[in-house]
Design an enzyme around this catalytic site. Structure first.
Site, PDB file in Angstrom:
ATOM      1  N   LEU A  13     -54.271  -1.334 -27.886  1.00  0.00           N
ATOM      2  CA  LEU A  13     -54.252  -2.274 -26.773  1.00  0.00           C
ATOM      3  C   LEU A  13     -53.368  -1.741 -25.639  1.00  0.00           C
ATOM      4  CD1 LEU A  13     -54.926  -5.151 -25.643  1.00  0.00           C
ATOM      5  CD2 LEU A  13     -52.837  -5.956 -26.761  1.00  0.00           C
ATOM      6  N   THR A  14     -52.116  -1.399 -25.958  1.00  0.00           N
ATOM      7  CA  THR A  14     -51.128  -1.013 -24.935  1.00  0.00           C
ATOM      8  C   THR A  14     -51.553   0.236 -24.167  1.00  0.00           C
ATOM      9  OG1 THR A  14     -49.400  -1.898 -26.374  1.00  0.00           O
ATOM     10  CG2 THR A  14     -48.680  -0.439 -24.599  1.00  0.00           C
ATOM     11  N   GLU A  70     -45.695  -6.000 -30.972  1.00  0.00           N
ATOM     12  CA  GLU A  70     -46.545  -7.183 -31.204  1.00  0.00           C
ATOM     13  C   GLU A  70     -46.169  -8.264 -30.180  1.00  0.00           C
ATOM     14  OE1 GLU A  70     -48.675  -7.409 -34.336  1.00  0.00           O
ATOM     15  OE2 GLU A  70     -48.204  -5.322 -34.680  1.00  0.00           O
TER      16      GLU A  70
HETATM   17  C1  LIG Z   1     -42.835   1.836 -32.372  1.00  0.00           C
HETATM   18  C2  LIG Z   1     -43.891   1.139 -31.555  1.00  0.00           C
HETATM   19  C3  LIG Z   1     -45.177   0.977 -32.073  1.00  0.00           C
HETATM   20  C4  LIG Z   1     -46.168   0.354 -31.300  1.00  0.00           C
HETATM   21  N1  LIG Z   1     -47.445   0.252 -31.807  1.00  0.00           N
HETATM   22  C5  LIG Z   1     -48.431  -0.246 -31.010  1.00  0.00           C
HETATM   23  C6  LIG Z   1     -49.799  -0.240 -31.487  1.00  0.00           C
HETATM   24  O1  LIG Z   1     -50.095   0.161 -32.616  1.00  0.00           O
HETATM   25  N2  LIG Z   1     -50.771  -0.679 -30.634  1.00  0.00           N
HETATM   26  C7  LIG Z   1     -50.482  -1.133 -29.386  1.00  0.00           C
HETATM   27  O2  LIG Z   1     -51.414  -1.514 -28.690  1.00  0.00           O
HETATM   28  N3  LIG Z   1     -49.210  -1.143 -28.916  1.00  0.00           N
HETATM   29  C8  LIG Z   1     -48.181  -0.710 -29.696  1.00  0.00           C
HETATM   30  N4  LIG Z   1     -46.884  -0.709 -29.239  1.00  0.00           N
HETATM   31  C9  LIG Z   1     -46.610  -1.123 -27.865  1.00  0.00           C
HETATM   32  C10 LIG Z   1     -45.846  -2.439 -27.774  1.00  0.00           C
HETATM   33  O3  LIG Z   1     -46.687  -3.503 -28.073  1.00  0.00           O
HETATM   34  C11 LIG Z   1     -45.277  -2.496 -26.327  1.00  0.00           C
HETATM   35  O4  LIG Z   1     -44.245  -1.525 -26.267  1.00  0.00           O
HETATM   36  C12 LIG Z   1     -44.739  -3.869 -25.976  1.00  0.00           C
HETATM   37  O5  LIG Z   1     -45.791  -4.807 -25.872  1.00  0.00           O
HETATM   38  C13 LIG Z   1     -43.942  -3.855 -24.661  1.00  0.00           C
HETATM   39  O6  LIG Z   1     -44.612  -3.203 -23.650  1.00  0.00           O
HETATM   40  P1  LIG Z   1     -43.864  -2.068 -22.791  1.00  0.00           P
HETATM   41  O7  LIG Z   1     -43.259  -1.122 -23.769  1.00  0.00           O
HETATM   42  O8  LIG Z   1     -44.822  -1.517 -21.819  1.00  0.00           O
HETATM   43  O9  LIG Z   1     -42.677  -2.825 -22.087  1.00  0.00           O
HETATM   44  P2  LIG Z   1     -42.778  -3.625 -20.689  1.00  0.00           P
HETATM   45  O10 LIG Z   1     -43.931  -4.543 -20.720  1.00  0.00           O
HETATM   46  O11 LIG Z   1     -42.678  -2.659 -19.567  1.00  0.00           O
HETATM   47  O12 LIG Z   1     -41.462  -4.508 -20.747  1.00  0.00           O
HETATM   48  C14 LIG Z   1     -40.168  -4.021 -20.388  1.00  0.00           C
HETATM   49  C15 LIG Z   1     -39.176  -5.176 -20.509  1.00  0.00           C
HETATM   50  O13 LIG Z   1     -39.526  -6.212 -19.581  1.00  0.00           O
HETATM   51  C16 LIG Z   1     -39.698  -7.434 -20.272  1.00  0.00           C
HETATM   52  N5  LIG Z   1     -40.754  -8.220 -19.631  1.00  0.00           N
HETATM   53  C17 LIG Z   1     -41.989  -7.810 -19.269  1.00  0.00           C
HETATM   54  N6  LIG Z   1     -42.689  -8.809 -18.736  1.00  0.00           N
HETATM   55  C18 LIG Z   1     -41.891  -9.898 -18.779  1.00  0.00           C
HETATM   56  C19 LIG Z   1     -42.041 -11.262 -18.383  1.00  0.00           C
HETATM   57  N7  LIG Z   1     -43.191 -11.743 -17.874  1.00  0.00           N
HETATM   58  N8  LIG Z   1     -41.011 -12.107 -18.568  1.00  0.00           N
HETATM   59  C20 LIG Z   1     -39.846 -11.670 -19.111  1.00  0.00           C
HETATM   60  N9  LIG Z   1     -39.645 -10.389 -19.502  1.00  0.00           N
HETATM   61  C21 LIG Z   1     -40.652  -9.528 -19.360  1.00  0.00           C
HETATM   62  C22 LIG Z   1     -40.051  -7.032 -21.682  1.00  0.00           C
HETATM   63  O14 LIG Z   1     -39.780  -8.071 -22.601  1.00  0.00           O
HETATM   64  C23 LIG Z   1     -39.170  -5.809 -21.883  1.00  0.00           C
HETATM   65  O15 LIG Z   1     -37.898  -6.201 -22.257  1.00  0.00           O
HETATM   66  C24 LIG Z   1     -45.856  -0.123 -30.004  1.00  0.00           C
HETATM   67  C25 LIG Z   1     -44.552   0.011 -29.512  1.00  0.00           C
HETATM   68  C26 LIG Z   1     -43.575   0.628 -30.267  1.00  0.00           C
HETATM   69  C27 LIG Z   1     -42.189   0.768 -29.712  1.00  0.00           C
END
Ligand SMILES: Cc1cc2nc3c(=O)[nH]c(=O)nc-3n(C[C@H](O)[C@H](O)[C@H](O)COP(=O)(O)OP(=O)(O)OC[C@H]3O[C@@H](n4cnc5c(N)ncnc54)[C@H](O)[C@@H]3O)c2cc1C
Length: 387
Positions: free
Chosen positions: A124-125, A363
């Site tokens: 998804l991400t 998640e």
């Molecule tokens: C080890 C690991 C495994 C993963 N595995 C998968 C996988 O298998 N499949 C998959 O699809 N994804 C996966 N992910 C991705 C994960 O779901 C995302 O990292 C997560 O959803 C956050 O997205 P981002 O890293 O882009 O952070 P961002 O969205 O850029 O967020 C950065 C910060 O801003 C905050 N923030 C963002 N928007 C808001 C808001 N509206 N209000 C308040 N705060 C906000 C966030 O909480 C965070 O603290 C994985 C991530 C990790 C670290």
């Protein structure tokens, strides 16, 4: 209201606890240190049904409820949260195919996935679409025979080792989430390439990679559900995924407390055991209180999902937020109780702490959990409905 477990649930719990102690605990440190994705272990887990816990029985699954699966994930995670978290992701991907796939897709993929012959990843991400997953940019352009997939995904668990990808991509151009569709894609299809294994704080027993799609051909039959249902499917998957990841945190915290219990009786300072210092005793009291509350939140959310409660998404978000924040805090406190030895790789508590840190981020981050909870709570009569 009955807070006890049934004899069957206790049986499964014991089986998982034994498996974790015998097959996972002795190797978890080495998987972490050497970044080994333990496929042999995963195949053994499959023999006990752990790769298809809440998958339908007609495709080889155990047909369990979420609550039952949560008990098993919790036990496994006490030994290795990272490997268990991958098992939960694999279960989630298999469940998506089982629930939303055509009969052909179900029969083609689920039996092999349940048996550990094929491993799954959830895609998804994207690099610029994390918390705001609905803004994803990957595209699936319709052709006569199916679709052509282009784009890239970030942080995909299991990628590079897995065989089956569930990929969300845009099939329309409006920019709305109703333009997103979900596809089952062969992980080795032509046009797919993988990035380096991310160097991470924890979750080292499973690879995390970016995935790029360059004109990947997808047959018509690989669509999950209907065109435009992809985002809903992704979110449905995540409701259960949040219970799973919260269960991993509860398990990690229980594992940490078990180590703390032993250590506090063994270790002596000032001529007394650590267990005799009230400051240490109070830490344990707080840790256990948080752990029991987290476990109950997870089990409540799981039973809401099992019962198809209208507010299940809120309960899943609350449980994920509460259990993963507390799970990390308990593991972190365990490191403190172990003193310098807690910071050393000689003991497992630092690994439990590193692994459980990821659960607050993925998640859906815990900030996003608060967004979901608050949105639902502030909707009409929200606070009355969710109680
Ligand atoms: C080890 C690991 C495994 C993963 N595995 C998968 C996988 O298998 N499949 C998959 O699809 N994804 C996966 N992910 C991705 C994960 O779901 C995302 O990292 C997560 O959803 C956050 O997205 P981002 O890293 O882009 O952070 P961002 O969205 O850029 O967020 C950065 C910060 O801003 C905050 N923030 C963002 N928007 C808001 C808001 N509206 N209000 C308040 N705060 C906000 C966030 O909480 C965070 O603290 C994985 C991530 C990790 C670290």
């Amino acid at each position: 209201m009955d807070f006890g477990l049934t004899p069957d649930q206790i049986l499964f719990q014991n089986m998982a606890r034994e498996f974790a102690a015998k097959e996972m605990a002795p190797h978890a440190a080495s998987w972490d240190e050497h970044k080994i994705f333990p496929k042999t272990l995963l195949k053994k887990a499959a023999e006990l049904g752990f790769l298809g816990l809440y998958i339908s029985e007609d495709v080889g699954g155990m047909g369990m409820k979420r609550l039952d699966a949560s008990l098993i994930f919790e036990e496994l995670a006490a030994a290795c949260p990272s490997t268990t978290a991958y098992i939960t992701i694999h279960n989630m991907v298999t469940w998506m195919i089982d629930t939303f796939g055509s009969e052909e897709l179900r029969q083609t993929y689920c039996p092999d996935m349940v048996a550990g012959l094929k491993f799954g990843s959830y895609c998804l991400t994207e690099p610029s679409a994390g918390s705001d997953a609905g803004s994803l940019r990957s595209t699936a352009e319709k052709t006569r025979d199916g679709w052509i997939l282009n784009g890239s995904k970030a942080f995909i668990s299991g990628a590079g080792e897995s065989d089956v990808l569930v990929v969300m991509a845009r099939t329309g151009s409006s920019g709305a989430t109703s333009d997103i569709s979900a596809f089952v894609v062969d992980a080795r299809a032509e046009g797919i390439s993988y990035g380096e294994n991310e160097r991470k704080l924890g979750w080292n027993s499973q690879p995390t990679r970016s995935v790029s799609f360059d004109n990947v051909l997808i047959a018509k039959s690989q669509l999950l559900g209907e065109e435009g249902m992809g985002f809903k499917i992704a979110m449905r998957g995540l409701d259960g995924g949040r219970i799973n990841i919260g269960s991993c945190s509860v398990g990690a915290a229980q594992g940490a407390l078990n180590h703390v219990h032993r250590y506090m009786h063994e270790r002596e300072q000032f001529g007394r055991s650590l267990a005799s210092f009230q400051a240490m005793q109070f830490k344990v009291a707080d840790m256990l209180t948080k752990l029991v509350a987290s476990r109950q939140m997870i089990r409540l959310a799981a039973s809401k999902l099992d019962g198809k409660d209208k507010e299940a998404s809120s309960y899943c978000a609350m449980a994920k937020l509460f259990a993963t924040d507390n799970g990390f805090s308990i593991c972190n406190e365990a490191v403190q109780i172990f003193g310098g030895y807690g910071y050393s790789r000689e003991y497992p508590v630092e690994r439990l702490m590193r692994d459980s840190r990821a659960h607050q981020i993925l998640e859906g981050t815990n900030e996003i959990m608060r967004v979901i909870i608050a949105r639902n709570a502030l909707a009409e009569r929200g606070a009355e409905r969710i109680r």
